[in-house]
Structure formats: structure tokens, C-alpha cells
Write a protein that holds these residues in place. Structure first.
Motif, short mmCIF file in Angstrom:
data_model
loop_
_atom_site.label_atom_id
_atom_site.label_comp_id
_atom_site.label_asym_id
_atom_site.label_seq_id
_atom_site.Cartn_x
_atom_site.Cartn_y
_atom_site.Cartn_z
N LEU A 96 0.71 -1.07 -0.05
CA LEU A 96 -0.12 -0.03 0.05
C LEU A 96 0.92 1.36 -0.01
O LEU A 96 1.78 1.25 0.89
CB LEU A 96 -0.86 0.18 1.36
N TRP B 248 -11.05 -2.03 3.23
CA TRP B 248 -10.33 -1.06 3.24
C TRP B 248 -10.45 -0.45 4.91
O TRP B 248 -11.73 -0.40 5.20
CB TRP B 248 -10.40 0.27 2.36
N SER C 40 -2.77 1.14 -4.42
CA SER C 40 -2.22 -0.15 -4.69
C SER C 40 -2.41 -0.58 -6.07
O SER C 40 -3.34 -0.13 -6.62
CB SER C 40 -2.72 -1.26 -3.61
N GLY D 148 -0.19 0.28 5.14
CA GLY D 148 0.41 1.41 4.87
C GLY D 148 1.55 1.80 5.50
O GLY D 148 1.23 1.55 6.93
N GLN E 77 1.09 5.15 0.79
CA GLN E 77 0.11 6.05 1.47
C GLN E 77 0.89 7.21 1.29
O GLN E 77 2.03 7.31 1.71
CB GLN E 77 0.15 5.39 3.10
N CYS F 122 -4.35 6.49 -0.17
CA CYS F 122 -3.86 5.13 -0.15
C CYS F 122 -4.09 4.16 -1.39
O CYS F 122 -5.16 4.37 -1.84
CB CYS F 122 -4.21 4.10 1.13
#
Lengths: 113, 111
Positions: free
Chosen positions: B4, B32, B25, B102, B6, B23
Motif C-alpha cells: 500500500l 479497506w 495499491s 500502509g 500511503q 492510499c
């Protein structure tokens, strides 16, 4: 109701030694999770125990191990400590299968010198 | 493995300002999560998002689950001093039973 408790608060060890960290979950919770939080990094998943069994493991070497006792408390053992093992180790608990609803303890700060 | 990203890493804002962090990915996630960690304590769950596109509020906090399942954001409105801390996004993948975190956004509020 008491939250997740961890002991000790701080632990100082030298390289090559072993460390044992302890966690008591919230009453009624059967799952315990361990995470490593190194400085500047997010939480890295270590281990998940539920009903005394290891359910999942993160990408850590075998010298990171643990167990869960019949009262659902848990131990994390780190053998052959390395300097990079210095971190905050967080324990979380949840009711069975409750991956999302994890409640965290305050952590054990492990320092390896 | 899944990661992740962030951002931002840290923010310095004035009290009363709104805050936004996100965030992303390359992988899709089933769920989440947004956590806050105060000094000397473990993270506390702020908001959980279960459906793509879902927008959820918790007081002054609002979070959204991206429609592609690959991103999420958290907004804090009218920040106050107790909002100081580290905010973590986290995701639960479809194919694994472990939460990915994250690296956190550290929020500072200037006096």
C-alpha cells in the motif's frame, strides 16, 4: 472491560539473545495477532493464532515464533536477535474470524544492541 | 507481495483546516480500513469500508473505498489538536487472511 495488555513495556537485549513477549487478549476474544512496527514503517503482520492454532504467518524468518495458550494469551519468541529486530511489537485480539475488528495493545518496545 | 502506498508521509496544518490523505495499491482489496495511532499506544480502528464506492463517515472523518478496489482516501474536516497522530490505511486482500498496512501519514497541527 480491560483491553489488550502486553508485557513487558520495554525490553533491551543484545544481539544473539532470545526475547519473549507476552500478550493477553480482551476477555472473550480467541484470536491473537502479532505485528512488527519498525521505525518509519507501517505494521508488518507476523503471526495469527486462533483457538490455540497458528492460522497464518507473515514473511518473517522461522526465528520468529509463538504460541497461544488455553486461556488465549499468547507469546511471541524471537531467537538469535539481530539489530534490525529493534521495533515496537504490537499484539491485537479479535473474536473468532474477526479479522477487521482487531483491538490493539500498547506494544512492547524491543531494543537490540 | 501486496503493498500500500500511503501519502503524504507527513502533514503540517493549522487548526481548523481540512485534511486529506490517500492510499493506493496495484492490487485489489476486499476491505479497506483506516486506523489512528497516538504516541505510546496501539492503532485504533476509525473506519472500515466493505464495498467498492462506499463512502462512510465517523464524526468529522469521511473515508471512501475506491471504485477500482485499489485505493481509498480519508478526509478530516475542521482539524482539532487531538487529531495529531499517525494515520494508517490498511487493506484486507481477497486471497489472504492478513491485513496489509500502509506506512502511515503523520499529522502535525501547528498552534
Amino acid at each position: 472491560e480491560a483491553g489488550v495488555t502486553q508485557s513487558p513495556t520495554h525490553l533491551i537485549k543484545t544481539r544473539g539473545q532470545q526475547a519473549t513477549l507476552r500478550c493477553s487478549p480482551i476477555s472473550g476474544h480467541t484470536s491473537v495477532y502479532w505485528y512488527q512496527q519498525a521505525l518509519g514503517l507501517g505494521l508488518q503482520f507476523l503471526l495469527w493464532y486462533d483457538e490455540g492454532e497458528e492460522r497464518n504467518r507473515g514473511n518473517f524468518p522461522p526465528r520468529f515464533s509463538g504460541r497461544q495458550f488455553p486461556n488465549y494469551s499468547s507469546e511471541l519468541n524471537v531467537n538469535a536477535l539481530e539489530l534490525e529486530d529493534s521495533a515496537l511489537y504490537l499484539c491485537a485480539s479479535s473474536s473468532t474470524g474477526g479479522l477487521v475488528e482487531q483491538y490493539f495493545g500498547p506494544g512492547t518496545r524491543l531494543t537490540v544492541t | 507481495g501486496q503493498q500500500l502506498n500511503q501519502s503524504p508521509q507527513s502533514m503540517f496544518i493549522q487548526e481548523g483546516e481540512d485534511v486529506s490523505m490517500n492510499c493506493t495499491s496495484s492490487s485489489i482489496f476486499n476491505t479497506w480500513l483506516w486506523y489512528k495511532q497516538d504516541p505510546g499506544e496501539g492503532p485504533v480502528l476509525l473506519i472500515a469500508l466493505y464495498k467498492a464506492g462506499e463512502l462512510t463517515s465517523n464524526g468529522r472523518l469521511t473515508a471512501q473505498f475506491g471504485i477500482t478496489r485499489k485505493d481509498s482516501f480519508l478526509n478530516i474536516s475542521a482539524s482539532i489538536p487531538s487529531d495529531v497522530g499517525i494515520y494508517f490505511c490498511a487493506g484486507l486482500p481477497f486471497e489472504d487472511d492478513k491485513i496489509i498496512f500502509g506506512k502511515g501519514t503523520r499529522l502535525h497541527i501547528l498552534p
